[in-house]
Design a protein around this motif. Structure first.
Motif, PDB file in Angstrom:
ATOM      1  N   HIS A   1     -33.538  28.815  17.485  1.00  0.00           N
ATOM      2  CA  HIS A   1     -34.850  28.635  18.120  1.00  0.00           C
ATOM      3  C   HIS A   1     -35.959  28.438  17.094  1.00  0.00           C
TER       4      HIS A   1
ATOM      5  N   VAL B   1     -27.393  19.897  21.075  1.00  0.00           N
ATOM      6  CA  VAL B   1     -27.900  21.215  21.500  1.00  0.00           C
ATOM      7  C   VAL B   1     -29.421  21.297  21.377  1.00  0.00           C
TER       8      VAL B   1
ATOM      9  N   SER C   1     -32.316  23.874  21.693  1.00  0.00           N
ATOM     10  CA  SER C   1     -32.683  25.287  21.854  1.00  0.00           C
ATOM     11  C   SER C   1     -34.162  25.313  22.211  1.00  0.00           C
ATOM     12  N   PRO C   2     -34.485  25.800  23.419  1.00  0.00           N
ATOM     13  CA  PRO C   2     -35.876  25.677  23.899  1.00  0.00           C
ATOM     14  C   PRO C   2     -36.847  26.606  23.172  1.00  0.00           C
TER      15      PRO C   2
ATOM     16  N   ILE D   1     -39.034  29.717  22.771  1.00  0.00           N
ATOM     17  CA  ILE D   1     -38.911  31.073  23.341  1.00  0.00           C
ATOM     18  C   ILE D   1     -40.013  32.001  22.845  1.00  0.00           C
TER      19      ILE D   1
ATOM     20  N   LEU E   1     -42.330  31.614  27.368  1.00  0.00           N
ATOM     21  CA  LEU E   1     -41.418  32.355  28.254  1.00  0.00           C
ATOM     22  C   LEU E   1     -42.150  32.973  29.447  1.00  0.00           C
TER      23      LEU E   1
ATOM     24  N   ARG F   1     -38.193  26.579  35.879  1.00  0.00           N
ATOM     25  CA  ARG F   1     -37.955  28.013  36.140  1.00  0.00           C
ATOM     26  C   ARG F   1     -39.310  28.713  36.172  1.00  0.00           C
TER      27      ARG F   1
ATOM     28  N   VAL G   1     -31.603  37.690  31.143  1.00  0.00           N
ATOM     29  CA  VAL G   1     -31.095  36.429  30.600  1.00  0.00           C
ATOM     30  C   VAL G   1     -30.492  36.658  29.207  1.00  0.00           C
TER      31      VAL G   1
ATOM     32  N   ARG H   1     -29.626  30.291  37.419  1.00  0.00           N
ATOM     33  CA  ARG H   1     -28.822  29.331  36.647  1.00  0.00           C
ATOM     34  C   ARG H   1     -28.181  30.028  35.448  1.00  0.00           C
TER      35      ARG H   1
ATOM     36  N   TYR I   1     -26.249  38.890  24.562  1.00  0.00           N
ATOM     37  CA  TYR I   1     -26.448  40.007  23.628  1.00  0.00           C
ATOM     38  C   TYR I   1     -26.434  41.350  24.348  1.00  0.00           C
TER      39      TYR I   1
ATOM     40  N   MET J   1     -37.260  43.632  21.075  1.00  0.00           N
ATOM     41  CA  MET J   1     -37.075  42.176  21.083  1.00  0.00           C
ATOM     42  C   MET J   1     -38.070  41.492  22.031  1.00  0.00           C
TER      43      MET J   1
HETATM   44  C1  HEC Z   1     -26.370  29.162  18.695  1.00  0.00           C
HETATM   45  C2  HEC Z   1     -27.734  28.858  19.056  1.00  0.00           C
HETATM   46  C3  HEC Z   1     -28.558  29.966  19.714  1.00  0.00           C
HETATM   47  C4  HEC Z   1     -28.773  31.259  19.272  1.00  0.00           C
HETATM   48  C5  HEC Z   1     -28.185  31.923  18.042  1.00  0.00           C
HETATM   49  C6  HEC Z   1     -29.703  31.839  20.193  1.00  0.00           C
HETATM   50  N1  HEC Z   1     -30.021  30.947  21.174  1.00  0.00           N
HETATM   51 FE1  HEC Z   1     -31.234  31.286  22.752  1.00  0.00          FE
HETATM   52  N2  HEC Z   1     -30.749  29.487  23.546  1.00  0.00           N
HETATM   53  C7  HEC Z   1     -29.974  28.531  22.916  1.00  0.00           C
HETATM   54  C8  HEC Z   1     -29.839  27.392  23.787  1.00  0.00           C
HETATM   55  C9  HEC Z   1     -29.073  26.119  23.477  1.00  0.00           C
HETATM   56  C10 HEC Z   1     -30.563  27.691  24.958  1.00  0.00           C
HETATM   57  C11 HEC Z   1     -30.724  26.795  26.203  1.00  0.00           C
HETATM   58  C12 HEC Z   1     -29.582  27.080  27.145  1.00  0.00           C
HETATM   59  C13 HEC Z   1     -29.768  26.437  28.501  1.00  0.00           C
HETATM   60  O1  HEC Z   1     -30.930  26.193  28.911  1.00  0.00           O
HETATM   61  O2  HEC Z   1     -28.755  26.253  29.185  1.00  0.00           O
HETATM   62  C14 HEC Z   1     -31.127  29.010  24.769  1.00  0.00           C
HETATM   63  C15 HEC Z   1     -31.919  29.675  25.698  1.00  0.00           C
HETATM   64  C16 HEC Z   1     -32.570  30.861  25.469  1.00  0.00           C
HETATM   65  C17 HEC Z   1     -33.484  31.485  26.377  1.00  0.00           C
HETATM   66  C18 HEC Z   1     -33.887  30.962  27.757  1.00  0.00           C
HETATM   67  C19 HEC Z   1     -35.124  30.123  27.632  1.00  0.00           C
HETATM   68  C20 HEC Z   1     -35.695  29.661  28.957  1.00  0.00           C
HETATM   69  O3  HEC Z   1     -36.751  29.012  28.892  1.00  0.00           O
HETATM   70  O4  HEC Z   1     -35.136  29.954  30.015  1.00  0.00           O
HETATM   71  C21 HEC Z   1     -33.942  32.612  25.746  1.00  0.00           C
HETATM   72  C22 HEC Z   1     -34.938  33.607  26.317  1.00  0.00           C
HETATM   73  C23 HEC Z   1     -33.291  32.707  24.478  1.00  0.00           C
HETATM   74  N3  HEC Z   1     -32.467  31.619  24.332  1.00  0.00           N
HETATM   75  C24 HEC Z   1     -33.510  33.736  23.567  1.00  0.00           C
HETATM   76  C25 HEC Z   1     -32.733  33.909  22.416  1.00  0.00           C
HETATM   77  C26 HEC Z   1     -32.828  35.069  21.557  1.00  0.00           C
HETATM   78  C27 HEC Z   1     -33.840  36.186  21.711  1.00  0.00           C
HETATM   79  C28 HEC Z   1     -31.861  34.916  20.595  1.00  0.00           C
HETATM   80  C29 HEC Z   1     -31.476  35.892  19.484  1.00  0.00           C
HETATM   81  C30 HEC Z   1     -31.257  37.250  19.890  1.00  0.00           C
HETATM   82  C31 HEC Z   1     -31.213  33.645  20.846  1.00  0.00           C
HETATM   83  N4  HEC Z   1     -31.767  33.074  21.957  1.00  0.00           N
HETATM   84  C32 HEC Z   1     -30.196  33.128  20.074  1.00  0.00           C
HETATM   85  C33 HEC Z   1     -29.395  28.637  21.678  1.00  0.00           C
HETATM   86  C34 HEC Z   1     -29.339  29.790  20.926  1.00  0.00           C
END
Ligand code: HEC
Length: 557
Positions: free
Chosen positions: A70, A82, A84-85, A87, A92, A121, A132, A142, A151, A161
């Motif tokens: 992210h 990929v 990653s949106p 956050i 959020l 959303r 989530v 979803r 986690y 967090m």
């Molecule tokens: C390996 C890459 C990766 C890691 C590491 C990762 N994320 Fe993500 N995360 C993503 C991806 C890709 C999405 C989008 C998934 C989807 O929309 O289906 C996402 C989506 C999210 C969302 C949802 C966002 C939304 O607008 O609904 C949150 C909140 C989030 N991540 C928080 C975290 C946090 C906090 C961590 C660490 C503790 C983390 N992520 C670690 C790849 C990652």
């Protein structure tokens, strides 16, 4: 060229963003704990955060932290397939739409009736965010894509967090107001007036161009067309010059005094002949980006985040010499290498680069002996002859200054010389003095594009006239400053309205390779902090004004 630059500015598409200003974290300690969890994947008790991918595959948070995907600023990234949106709290805790730009999310139903496109959303609450992160199900029900780990955070860590995310990129970094963007540049007192002028005059063009758009943006036509445009050039840019004087041990306090007087968003360029370390450390501790300072003595570190260097400077030349020796001499084992190092920051940086690459190839390398010269101990022909007699090396690496070439040139013609390696930057421009008979023994580390290749960048010189430089740019100060401006402008374009320092560094890290003068290539990658990673090994031809002949590729492994 001016038109091109203006065009670059005009093309900065930006979107409107609503900035939700969250209150600062309740306690700085909590915030630090959250930062460590987010960036380094360590829980509040210091153990590794564990994530689960595809059901039960464990992902260790110390390798795969949130910031890996992210980004550090939380503003998201796209890596191949990929996405990653964003956050950070501001995204959020409000509904997510298809576009960040509100106007694009507003659809016209019928004449005069405007309604919003439905949100992808709703806004997260603390509970739905915890859900989530733990279960991967968002508030619409979803299930998130499997790349996003799940986690198992306990309640205490989840609170840390969530609070961290609420405050992440929530208020703009210092140095930004609705109408202004303030930067600084740094000049130390060992820099000559000409060099200082070359850097400052080049940097001034950024301000000049910014002021030109100031009049344009007042023109109704322009303003109407680009009413949504609000980037670097729709705020007034100013660049303060921070002059550092005296003992480098006092620079930290001097920098702090400047910063307290007027905080800046980032440091652009800067120049010093002394090691950059104190400024690097200051920028790390204050979390201030410092973009491409002109230094050949940068800090060599895998963990530095805030300073972007054009190259590793002398260190990189040393590395290249060792790699060349390691790779070019088959059966290197048993060969003797003598390294002569002057005890100056330059000599020591060359030697430390040499040592780090020499150790890469355990199998092939020969034996290395190192002789240190005092800071002011001159290397002359008798001293060199003596060392060669004593050590009988197959190769000699000389990291000394402008005494090197005369010491070599004085060697008697019948002497049986080993291969000799020197640094072009450190010995200076005295190669013509090398007798022809010796040229096939001499290998030179050359960290820039070769002159014939540099001709391709002729157009770039037009930039220099913009900088109102009176003298030709022999030391590559103006061109390197313009390269910095070029990359900075690209970063500002990608920044859109998100004036966060970490975002600027994140987006620069995502830039594709850049073809600019001086260095063969500026390449980027998340967290990488040395843009140009190569150096040539060259030899001299037999002509009166010797030309350089390439003996290696730009990058050696
Ligand atoms: C390996 C890459 C990766 C890691 C590491 C990762 N994320 Fe993500 N995360 C993503 C991806 C890709 C999405 C989008 C998934 C989807 O929309 O289906 C996402 C989506 C999210 C969302 C949802 C966002 C939304 O607008 O609904 C949150 C909140 C989030 N991540 C928080 C975290 C946090 C906090 C961590 C660490 C503790 C983390 N992520 C670690 C790849 C990652």
């Amino acid at each position: 060229m001016m038109r091109i630059l203006l065009c670059i500015l005009v093309c900065f598409a930006a979107s409107l963003a609503t900035i939700c200003v969250a209150s600062a974290a309740d306690s700085p300690d909590q915030y630090r704990l959250g930062e460590r969890m987010y960036r380094d994947g360590l829980l509040s008790d210091g153990t590794a955060l564990k994530g689960y991918v595809r059901g039960d595959l464990e992902a260790d948070g110390t390798i795969f932290s949130c910031s890996n995907c992210h980004t550090r600023s939380g503003l998201g990234s796209v890596e191949g397939q990929v996405t990653s949106p964003q956050i950070n709290g501001a995204s959020l805790f409000k509904p997510r739409y298809l576009f960040k730009d509100q106007i694009k999310n507003t659809v016209s139903k019928s004449k005069g009736v405007i309604r919003k496109a439905p949100a992808l959303r709703p806004a997260y609450t603390e509970e739905t965010l915890a859900a989530v992160l733990r279960g991967g199900i968002d508030p619409t029900g979803r299930e998130l894509a499997p790349v996003m780990p799940r986690y198992n955070l306990n309640d205490k860590d989840m609170r840390i967090m969530v609070e961290y995310l609420q405050n992440l990129s929530a208020v703009f970094s210092p140095g930004v107001t609705d109408t202004s963007l303030t930067f600084a540049t740094i000049v130390t007192d060992d820099v000559s007036p000409e060099d200082r002028q070359a850097m400052l005059a080049s940097l001034e063009t950024l301000v000049t161009i910014n002021q030109q758009t100031k009049t344009q943006r007042k023109q109704p036509q322009f303003a109407k067309m680009f009413r949504m445009l609000d980037t670097a050039f729709f705020r007034n840019i100013s660049i303060n010059t921070w002059e550092l004087k005296g003992d480098p041990a006092t620079w930290n306090a001097q920098l702090d005094a400047y910063y307290q007087k007027e905080p800046v968003f980032a440091i652009l360029g800067g120049i010093s002949n002394k090691p950059w370390q104190p400024i690097h450390d200051y920028c790390e501790s204050r979390q201030i980006p410092c973009l491409f300072p002109i230094t050949d003595l940068p800090v060599i570190s895998n963990t530095g985040w805030y300073t972007y260097y054009a190259s590793k400077g002398y260190f990189q030349e040393g590395e290249t010499a060792a790699r060349f020796l390691n790779s070019s001499i088959r059966d290197n084992a048993g060969k003797k290498v003598l390294q002569i190092v002057r005890s100056t920051p330059q000599g020591e940086a060359l030697a430390s680069g040499f040592a780090s690459a020499w150790n890469e190839n355990e199998a092939g390398r020969g034996t290395l002996a190192t002789i240190n010269l005092g800071k002011d101990q001159k290397l002359d022909t008798p001293a060199l002859q003596q060392l060669l007699l004593q050590h009988t090396p197959d190769s000699v690496v000389i990291w000394s200054g402008d005494d090197t070439i005369s010491a070599l040139a004085g060697m008697p013609s019948q002497s049986n010389l080993p291969q000799i390696f020197v640094s072009s930057r450190y010995v200076g421009k005295t190669f013509a003095a090398i007798p022809e008979r010796m040229r096939d023994k001499l290998f030179i580390t050359y960290p820039f594009r070769l002159p014939e290749d540099e001709k391709k960048f002729k157009g770039y010189n037009e930039f220099l006239t913009l900088g109102k430089l009176k003298q030709p740019d022999k030391k590559r100060i103006a061109t390197r400053t313009f390269s910095m401006i070029h990359i900075f402008l690209q970063g500002m374009k990608e920044l859109k309205l998100d004036y966060y320092r970490d975002t600027l560094l994140d987006v620069i890290g995502m830039r594709p390779d850049q073809y600019l003068p001086d260095f063969e290539r500026y390449s980027f990658g998340p967290g990488q902090r040395y843009a140009s990673k190569g150096c040539y090994i060259v030899q001299l031809d037999q002509s009166q004004t010797p030309q350089l002949i390439k003996r290696s590729d730009w990058v050696l492994f």
